[in-house]
Design a protein around this motif. Structure first.
Motif, PDB file in Angstrom:
ATOM      1  N   SER A 215       0.836  -1.204   0.000  1.00 36.07           N
ATOM      2  CA  SER A 215       0.000   0.000   0.000  1.00 36.07           C
ATOM      3  C   SER A 215       0.866   1.247   0.000  1.00 36.07           C
ATOM      4  O   SER A 215       1.895   1.306   0.692  1.00 36.07           O
ATOM      5  N   LEU A 216       0.453   2.229  -0.734  1.00 38.13           N
ATOM      6  CA  LEU A 216       1.207   3.473  -0.850  1.00 38.13           C
ATOM      7  C   LEU A 216       1.413   4.109   0.527  1.00 38.13           C
ATOM      8  O   LEU A 216       0.486   4.206   1.329  1.00 38.13           O
ATOM      9  N   LYS A 217       2.634   4.576   0.789  1.00 36.47           N
ATOM     10  CA  LYS A 217       2.900   5.267   2.049  1.00 36.47           C
ATOM     11  C   LYS A 217       3.535   6.636   1.865  1.00 36.47           C
ATOM     12  O   LYS A 217       3.386   7.514   2.715  1.00 36.47           O
ATOM     13  N   GLU A 218       4.248   6.840   0.733  1.00 43.09           N
ATOM     14  CA  GLU A 218       4.897   8.140   0.539  1.00 43.09           C
ATOM     15  C   GLU A 218       5.227   8.375  -0.923  1.00 43.09           C
ATOM     16  O   GLU A 218       5.206   7.454  -1.752  1.00 43.09           O
ATOM     17  N   LEU A 219       5.525   9.640  -1.197  1.00 41.26           N
ATOM     18  CA  LEU A 219       5.840  10.069  -2.563  1.00 41.26           C
ATOM     19  C   LEU A 219       7.067  10.973  -2.505  1.00 41.26           C
ATOM     20  O   LEU A 219       7.155  11.836  -1.630  1.00 41.26           O
ATOM     21  N   HIS A 220       8.014  10.777  -3.425  1.00 44.73           N
ATOM     22  CA  HIS A 220       9.260  11.540  -3.441  1.00 44.73           C
ATOM     23  C   HIS A 220       9.258  12.531  -4.609  1.00 44.73           C
ATOM     24  O   HIS A 220       8.901  12.173  -5.739  1.00 44.73           O
TER      25      HIS A 220
ATOM     26  N   PRO B 159      19.105  21.087  -7.308  1.00 43.18           N
ATOM     27  CA  PRO B 159      19.780  20.247  -6.309  1.00 43.18           C
ATOM     28  C   PRO B 159      19.398  20.651  -4.886  1.00 43.18           C
ATOM     29  O   PRO B 159      19.224  21.837  -4.571  1.00 43.18           O
ATOM     30  N   GLY B 160      19.253  19.649  -4.037  1.00 46.88           N
ATOM     31  CA  GLY B 160      18.964  19.895  -2.628  1.00 46.88           C
ATOM     32  C   GLY B 160      17.506  20.161  -2.315  1.00 46.88           C
ATOM     33  O   GLY B 160      17.168  20.518  -1.187  1.00 46.88           O
ATOM     34  N   THR B 161      16.612  19.987  -3.308  1.00 42.22           N
ATOM     35  CA  THR B 161      15.186  20.267  -3.065  1.00 42.22           C
ATOM     36  C   THR B 161      14.361  18.982  -2.976  1.00 42.22           C
ATOM     37  O   THR B 161      13.132  19.017  -3.063  1.00 42.22           O
ATOM     38  N   GLU B 162      15.030  17.854  -2.819  1.00 38.94           N
ATOM     39  CA  GLU B 162      14.309  16.593  -2.710  1.00 38.94           C
ATOM     40  C   GLU B 162      13.419  16.612  -1.462  1.00 38.94           C
ATOM     41  O   GLU B 162      13.780  17.193  -0.432  1.00 38.94           O
ATOM     42  N   ARG B 163      12.249  16.005  -1.575  1.00 39.44           N
ATOM     43  CA  ARG B 163      11.307  16.006  -0.464  1.00 39.44           C
ATOM     44  C   ARG B 163      10.483  14.723  -0.470  1.00 39.44           C
ATOM     45  O   ARG B 163      10.182  14.172  -1.536  1.00 39.44           O
ATOM     46  N   VAL B 164      10.122  14.273   0.717  1.00 40.44           N
ATOM     47  CA  VAL B 164       9.273  13.088   0.875  1.00 40.44           C
ATOM     48  C   VAL B 164       7.936  13.528   1.454  1.00 40.44           C
ATOM     49  O   VAL B 164       7.881  14.230   2.468  1.00 40.44           O
ATOM     50  N   TRP B 165       6.847  13.114   0.803  1.00 46.06           N
ATOM     51  CA  TRP B 165       5.491  13.485   1.216  1.00 46.06           C
ATOM     52  C   TRP B 165       4.730  12.251   1.683  1.00 46.06           C
ATOM     53  O   TRP B 165       4.693  11.249   0.969  1.00 46.06           O
TER      54      TRP B 165
END
Length: 495
Positions: free
Chosen positions: A379-384, A404-410
């Motif tokens: 089951s889906l838990k997060e999105l990058h 660069p450096g703007t990666e985020r986990v939702w």
């Protein structure tokens, strides 16, 4: 021009809306009926231009400018200002089969090309249009128009969206016998299952369908061509067939984790929600409920906004919408001049609601989704994601590149893909043997023709044009009807 100084005397006043915090608790239309006095003031703002760009109905820089069905806008604006509502209705119905639909869900390209819009906010054309047709029904001015005679010719229309309905209306009024085939359990196409009830109350659609039935059009529902009835049977039983199947093949994302449970197409989500609301049969395992979940919508268009509004009504825990482009400017830029459609920042009904409920506009700009991640149960838990920026490459070409450096986990338990449509679904097209353009929309024998490569088989609406506006679908329905008329006359003359 009833009031020469109207555009100077009155400011734009938009139609009234219900309180966002209250309306998210139900599925009723978010707008309120407009008082006559308000509409008359707004009608007075029309300049009755010598060249009314509001109804030029053409494409400029890839977007629609003016009304594609060439509504007689200055005429009915003036009549509303004068309080001559019945005459305004007569003018409106000369060009528009279904103003109750366009007056609610059309993005109003007519307003973008309004002359007042050069220096002031445009005339509220869309709201006036809706007020005219609503008054027409309220006053009982709209009654069944039964054709005086029948031609003996039979036409089948596949698909009951706005293009199919417009073609059916035109051909029926010409005296032909029209039958509309629809695979869903209700007529109306995306008007019923693609647009949420808070934008277009389904009783409005049903009212029009019932009127068309009373006028002699037959609707055969729950019937899929190629499964329940063959294309050969339709061609043998009818003098002409019109394919108005829409462009319902949704664009997909090719991403790591796309197969996680909880990732859905936007239209599947909206259709299920409308089916549940209307009491139509929907398998429980297919119904998508956002209650208590973190929701992410990928795609910045109207369909994505409708997903946001639907999730709010299902009491989602949070909702975010990703767009791949930067935030739009607050006013036209030099490369977006009048009478083009203004490409500017607006606050749609769904975003007003999200801000009222959760405190912020849910839109995130210049976002690129990198991957979806599931838990151990699939089951889906997060999105990058990563932020993007528009830069020029070594050749001076503008491109989007990662920052660069703007990666985020939702956190996310539901993701809805709302990035548009590729074209019509092909089983019906294959059944009739019609050709397609680049395996997408239906090909016709000439650019301005609706005749396919198969004799007696025509196509209109999104199936022929590609994903577009309701107002374009109505225009195509009217124009294909005229071409079918000419085809029938030639066939009769050849006998």
């Amino acid at each position: 021009m009833g009031k020469p100084t109207g555009f100077l005397d009155y400011k734009r006043e938009d139609i009234l809306e219900r309180d966002p915090k209250k309306r998210v608790k139900d599925w009723n239309e978010y707008t309120l009926p407009a008082p006559d006095s308000l509409m008359q003031r707004q009608g007075a703002r029309c300049m009755d231009c010598a060249t009314p760009f509001c109804h030029i109905g053409m494409e400029i820089s890839g977007t629609t400018s003016g009304c594609p069905i060439h509504n007689l806008i200055p005429e009915w604006n003036d009549l509303v200002y004068r309080g001559r509502w019945k005459e305004a209705l007569d003018r409106l119905l000369k060009t528009n089969n279904f103003p109750e639909f366009t007056g609610r869900v059309c993005p109003a390209p007519c307003e973008g090309s309004c002359t007042v819009e050069i220096s002031e906010p445009a005339v509220t054309i869309k709201n006036i249009e809706r007020a005219i047709i609503d008054k027409g029904f309220e006053k009982g001015w709209i009654t069944p128009r039964i054709p005086r005679s029948r031609s003996g010719k039979k036409i089948a229309i596949v698909g009951s969206g706005p293009a199919g309905l417009a073609a059916a209306d035109q051909l029926n009024q010409s005296g032909h016998t029209v039958t509309v085939y629809e695979r869903a359990d209700r007529a109306g196409g995306l008007l019923v299952y693609g647009i949420p009830n808070m934008k277009l109350d389904k009783r409005i659609v049903e009212r029009r369908i019932n009127l068309l039935r009373q006028e002699g059009i037959e609707f055969i529902l729950n019937t899929e061509i190629g499964r329940d009835i063959s294309a050969e049977q339709l061609r043998s039983e009818y003098d002409a067939v019109i394919l108005c199947t829409g462009a319902q093949k949704q664009r997909d994302l090719e991403l790591e984790g796309r197969d996680a449970a909880g990732v859905h197409f936007a239209m599947d989500y909206l259709t299920g929600a409308s089916q549940r609301l209307l009491g139509s049969h929907v398998h429980e395992e297919k119904y998508i409920d956002a209650e208590g979940k973190d929701v992410i919508v990928i795609g910045g268009g109207d369909t994505g906004a409708d997903c946001v509004a639907t999730a709010l009504r299902q009491k989602c825990r949070s909702v975010v919408q990703f767009g791949k482009y930067p935030k739009l400017p607050g006013a036209r830029t030099p490369d977006n001049m009048w009478p083009e459609l203004p490409n500017v920042f607006t606050l749609d009904y769904a975003y007003e609601e999200a801000a009222a409920v959760h405190g912020d506009d849910p839109r995130q700009y210049s976002v690129q989704t990198k991957k979806l991640v599931a838990d151990q149960n699939g089951s889906l838990k997060e999105l990058h994601t990563v932020q993007m920026e528009r830069v020029q490459d070594e050749n001076g070409v503008w491109i989007m590149q990662e920052v660069p450096g703007t990666e985020r986990v939702w956190p996310a338990q539901l993701v809805f893909i709302a990035i548009g449509f590729e074209g019509p679904e092909h089983p019906v097209l294959s059944a009739f043997g019609v050709e397609t353009v680049q395996n997408r929309r239906v090909a016709t024998i000439a650019p301005k023709s609706y005749q396919t490569n198969v004799d007696g088989v025509f196509a209109a609406g999104d199936a022929r044009r590609g994903q577009s506006l309701i107002v374009w679908a109505i225009r195509e329905g009217r124009e294909v009807a005229a071409e079918v008329e000419a085809y029938l006359k030639l066939a009769a003359a050849a006998v």
